[in-house]
Design a protein around this motif. Sequence first.
Motif, mmCIF file in Angstrom:
data_model
loop_
_atom_site.group_PDB
_atom_site.id
_atom_site.type_symbol
_atom_site.label_atom_id
_atom_site.label_comp_id
_atom_site.label_asym_id
_atom_site.label_seq_id
_atom_site.Cartn_x
_atom_site.Cartn_y
_atom_site.Cartn_z
ATOM 1 N N MET A 176 0.844 -1.192 0.000
ATOM 2 C CA MET A 176 0.000 0.000 0.000
ATOM 3 C C MET A 176 0.883 1.248 0.000
ATOM 4 N N ALA A 177 0.434 2.265 -0.738
ATOM 5 C CA ALA A 177 1.164 3.531 -0.735
ATOM 6 C C ALA A 177 1.113 4.166 0.639
ATOM 7 N N ARG A 178 2.144 4.949 0.931
ATOM 8 C CA ARG A 178 2.201 5.599 2.242
ATOM 9 C C ARG A 178 1.071 6.601 2.413
ATOM 10 N N ASP A 179 0.720 7.348 1.370
ATOM 11 C CA ASP A 179 -0.349 8.342 1.441
ATOM 12 C C ASP A 179 -1.685 7.656 1.186
ATOM 13 N N LEU A 180 -2.561 7.706 2.185
ATOM 14 C CA LEU A 180 -3.860 7.050 2.078
ATOM 15 C C LEU A 180 -4.812 7.873 1.227
ATOM 16 N N THR A 181 -5.572 7.199 0.384
ATOM 17 C CA THR A 181 -6.644 7.872 -0.336
ATOM 18 C C THR A 181 -7.809 8.100 0.609
ATOM 19 N N ARG A 182 -8.822 8.805 0.121
ATOM 20 C CA ARG A 182 -10.000 9.067 0.952
ATOM 21 C C ARG A 182 -10.673 7.763 1.378
ATOM 22 N N ASP A 183 -10.852 6.828 0.431
ATOM 23 C CA ASP A 183 -11.512 5.558 0.769
ATOM 24 C C ASP A 183 -10.647 4.735 1.722
ATOM 25 N N GLN A 184 -9.336 4.739 1.486
ATOM 26 C CA GLN A 184 -8.447 4.008 2.391
ATOM 27 C C GLN A 184 -8.445 4.598 3.783
ATOM 28 N N LEU A 185 -8.517 5.926 3.871
ATOM 29 C CA LEU A 185 -8.538 6.574 5.178
ATOM 30 C C LEU A 185 -9.778 6.162 5.967
ATOM 31 N N SER A 186 -10.912 6.037 5.302
ATOM 32 C CA SER A 186 -12.132 5.614 5.984
ATOM 33 C C SER A 186 -11.946 4.241 6.620
ATOM 34 N N LEU A 187 -11.303 3.310 5.899
ATOM 35 C CA LEU A 187 -11.056 1.978 6.442
ATOM 36 C C LEU A 187 -9.983 2.007 7.525
ATOM 37 N N ALA A 188 -8.965 2.857 7.332
ATOM 38 C CA ALA A 188 -7.892 2.950 8.328
ATOM 39 C C ALA A 188 -8.414 3.477 9.653
ATOM 40 N N LEU A 189 -9.288 4.477 9.618
ATOM 41 C CA LEU A 189 -9.851 5.031 10.853
ATOM 42 C C LEU A 189 -10.598 3.960 11.640
ATOM 43 N N ARG A 190 -11.352 3.141 10.959
ATOM 44 C CA ARG A 190 -12.098 2.077 11.639
ATOM 45 C C ARG A 190 -11.135 1.065 12.258
ATOM 46 N N ALA A 191 -10.056 0.749 11.542
ATOM 47 C CA ALA A 191 -9.085 -0.216 12.073
ATOM 48 C C ALA A 191 -8.358 0.356 13.285
ATOM 49 N N SER A 243 9.417 6.346 8.175
ATOM 50 C CA SER A 243 8.863 6.543 6.837
ATOM 51 C C SER A 243 7.741 5.563 6.517
ATOM 52 N N GLU A 244 7.639 4.441 7.250
ATOM 53 C CA GLU A 244 6.602 3.453 6.968
ATOM 54 C C GLU A 244 5.239 3.841 7.511
ATOM 55 N N LEU A 245 5.165 4.864 8.362
ATOM 56 C CA LEU A 245 3.872 5.270 8.907
ATOM 57 C C LEU A 245 3.048 5.958 7.824
ATOM 58 N N ALA A 246 1.783 5.605 7.763
ATOM 59 C CA ALA A 246 0.892 6.156 6.743
ATOM 60 C C ALA A 246 0.561 7.610 7.048
ATOM 61 N N THR A 247 0.319 8.372 5.990
ATOM 62 C CA THR A 247 -0.130 9.756 6.110
ATOM 63 C C THR A 247 -1.398 9.920 5.282
ATOM 64 N N ALA A 248 -2.094 11.041 5.513
ATOM 65 C CA ALA A 248 -3.337 11.268 4.784
ATOM 66 C C ALA A 248 -3.628 12.752 4.719
ATOM 67 N N ARG A 276 -7.120 -4.914 9.880
ATOM 68 C CA ARG A 276 -6.710 -5.103 11.275
ATOM 69 C C ARG A 276 -5.217 -5.401 11.359
ATOM 70 N N GLN A 277 -4.727 -6.238 10.441
ATOM 71 C CA GLN A 277 -3.298 -6.534 10.424
ATOM 72 C C GLN A 277 -2.501 -5.277 10.088
ATOM 73 N N TRP A 278 -3.001 -4.492 9.130
ATOM 74 C CA TRP A 278 -2.327 -3.240 8.762
ATOM 75 C C TRP A 278 -2.264 -2.281 9.947
ATOM 76 N N ALA A 279 -3.378 -2.097 10.648
ATOM 77 C CA ALA A 279 -3.412 -1.177 11.796
ATOM 78 C C ALA A 279 -2.489 -1.663 12.903
#
Length: 492
Positions: A1-16, A139-144, A177-180
């Motif tokens: 996965m790219a480091r910069d989350l898209t809008r849809d990815q951010l929605s899933l990341a927040l839940r995780a 650098s591996e931490l995701a941003t949005a 869940r594994q990603w989070a």
Amino acid sequence: MARDLTRDQLSLALRAWAYFVGGGTETLREGVAAAIPWLEARWDAGDDHVPLTLVHDLGHLLLRGRDFRFASARDLASWPEHERAARMSYEDRVLGRWAVDPSVTDAHIAIAGMNPRARAVAVAHAVGLALAGPLRPISELATANPAHLRALSAAFVEAVPERHDAWGDEAPDEYWRQWAREQIDLAVAALPSAGRLFKPEDLWEIAHLERLPSDSARMALREVNTYALSVGPVAPTVALGIRRRAREVPVDAEEADQYPAGGFDAISTKGVFENLVRSEVAYVGEGAHDGIDLFDVRFAENELLFYTRDESPLLDARRDVVFVFDRPAEQRFKLPSLPAQTLILSQALAFALQADLVRVFGPTGSKSKFVWVVENDADREAAREEHQLLSFLLNAEVAHRRVELSVVEGWEQVPEAGRIVWSPRAEPTDQRRLSWVRVGQDLWRVGDSLIDLREEGAARALADIVLLAIAKGEPRPMKKKKAAGAASGPKR
């Protein structure tokens, strides 16, 4: 996965991220709803690499203090068995350490005394102080995009269940869940594993945050605080030597004939037998029983009375010190070799010295003045801003009348006694001062010593030289009640 989350990815990341929060409130949704504004504040400030889980948990710990509850006390039975070890390890290694950290407790106490709006701002700011810096190099931490967070936050909070065991089919899938979990582990590994979470300058900043006029003022004061704390307190051996030197007062001082010295002025239960009150001898042999008399009993119980000797008030003289900042506009530059702006370093050293004076001579043993000498409009502007900043930093000392601050036009308005001068000019020969510190170069000169502030311990060495100069000066005696008929001495 790219480091910069898209809008849809951010929605899933927040839940995780919400799925793995460690506690803080009675219900999961309530805790997440409170944490989203903190997360938005941090991401708006450029800290979009900080995950919701850590912002939520540290924020609620700062907000609730001892009332903070771990998620395991509420949701342990509902956790899948394969997740329990990781969750319990996170609570033990991270939340448990924060919960017993004295600096976190101090931050909580400071925040708890604020009004609700200021409290929310202070929690978000404190979370940034603790987490943003240590996590930034990872650098591996995701941003949005913070704009995406603001657009998604309301719907996201509404979809978070009241309790963890109510996720049901709405729980994040195994991939997220594994990603989070991996993101949280990366963040935890980057945090300091020992020491206090908040530095002293962090705690000062948190406590005074709602009164600071701007972010630029906050950053400037942080620099002063950080460098002053790096100077460190005066060493006990140095302090003892300075006290001894300070007590070597001249016997022919003008005020000496006003005060009796060397006689007795009070009675105490502590002393040497040479000073025993003569009437105590009357107890010898009185009430003797089995070889023990009243004198022995009074001696064992520390009830014997002794005269205490009167010492000259000159030995308790107060040190009046004037920290002078000459040509402040000229000092407002930074040499690449030095850790901060020259004026910041000068004021930080003066601030550290004022604290040393209180340690060495006691809270009433000294009085300090911070004076900016101005000669032109640039000086006036610089002095006005610095005066305002140090007024915040020294507010308590000013309130206790141990410190005064002023901006003056010309040297004739600066008290001559007790001058400690920080100046880019060479030391003159026609001015009275205790010490002259020439600043603005790679090496600072004080007397015959050249100090390289890049070296470890150099700032402390400079401060000790100035302290010794203060101790060797001619302090003004503190006001004492005079004996009847005593002549009035000269005033200074």
